[in-house]
Scaffold this active site. Structure first.
Site, mmCIF file in Angstrom:
data_model
loop_
_atom_site.group_PDB
_atom_site.id
_atom_site.type_symbol
_atom_site.label_atom_id
_atom_site.label_comp_id
_atom_site.label_asym_id
_atom_site.label_seq_id
_atom_site.Cartn_x
_atom_site.Cartn_y
_atom_site.Cartn_z
ATOM 1 C CG HIS A 1 20.396 -29.028 31.471
ATOM 2 N ND1 HIS A 1 21.699 -29.172 30.947
ATOM 3 C CD2 HIS A 1 20.046 -27.723 32.287
ATOM 4 C CE1 HIS A 1 21.884 -28.067 31.094
ATOM 5 N NE2 HIS A 1 20.976 -26.848 31.546
ATOM 6 C CB CYS B 1 22.497 -33.529 31.312
ATOM 7 S SG CYS B 1 21.805 -32.572 32.142
ATOM 8 C CB CYS C 1 24.534 -29.919 28.286
ATOM 9 S SG CYS C 1 24.191 -30.657 30.487
ATOM 10 C CD GLU D 1 19.377 -33.698 29.696
ATOM 11 O OE1 GLU D 1 18.335 -32.696 30.155
ATOM 12 O OE2 GLU D 1 19.946 -33.642 29.199
#
Length: 150
Positions: free
Chosen positions: A78, A109, A106, A80
């Site tokens: 992801h 993250c 999410c 992040e």
């Protein structure tokens, strides 16, 4: 001044500026299921960026297809996480910084962001996980929505 306001000269706020940069970073995403960009900032200086994409040197989802589990592509790292990883790889301290993300993090993250020492999370679009709202309050991490359509 809130995260969505214009400054007196008619220029966009710093929050909108960095969120728009995050949106541009998202254009590098290599998983077409969701393009997400992240920018880590301290003192109005960009420290790191990241977008969602495959593990370094492995084929991209856009090229070879998705690895799906429970309706999610799990082949990608992801945005992040990639921004945090890029900062670590380059020896850039991010404790106390802000992160601008095109979609709210999410759960996994969010935990990475919290443990990295990032103090504020700015996001453009809420994405899926209400747990982050409660846990952000408990962890004293600001979670702020930014409208970039000024």
């Amino acid at each position: 001044m809130d995260a969505n306001s214009m400054i007196s000269s008619g220029r966009v706020s710093w929050h909108v500026y960095f969120m728009r940069i995050a949106r541009q970073v998202a254009t590098r995403s290599t998983c077409d299921r969701k393009h997400v960009g992240a920018v880590i900032v301290r003192d109005r200086t960009i420290l790191s960026t990241g977008y969602n994409g495959s593990i370094r040197s492995l084929p991209h989802c856009d090229d070879v297809g998705h690895m799906m589990e429970d309706g999610h592509c799990v082949a990608t790292v992801h945005a992040e996480a990639n921004a945090i990883i890029q900062a670590a790889k380059n020896g850039t301290a991010i404790d106390g910084a802000d992160i601008y993300i095109t979609a709210s993090p999410c759960w996994n993250c969010f935990k990475l962001i919290a443990n990295s020492g990032i103090a504020r999370i700015f996001y453009h679009e809420f994405y899926r996980d209400d747990r982050i709202m409660e846990k952000a309050r408990e962890a004293d991490i600001e979670l702020i929505e930014v409208d970039i359509e000024e």
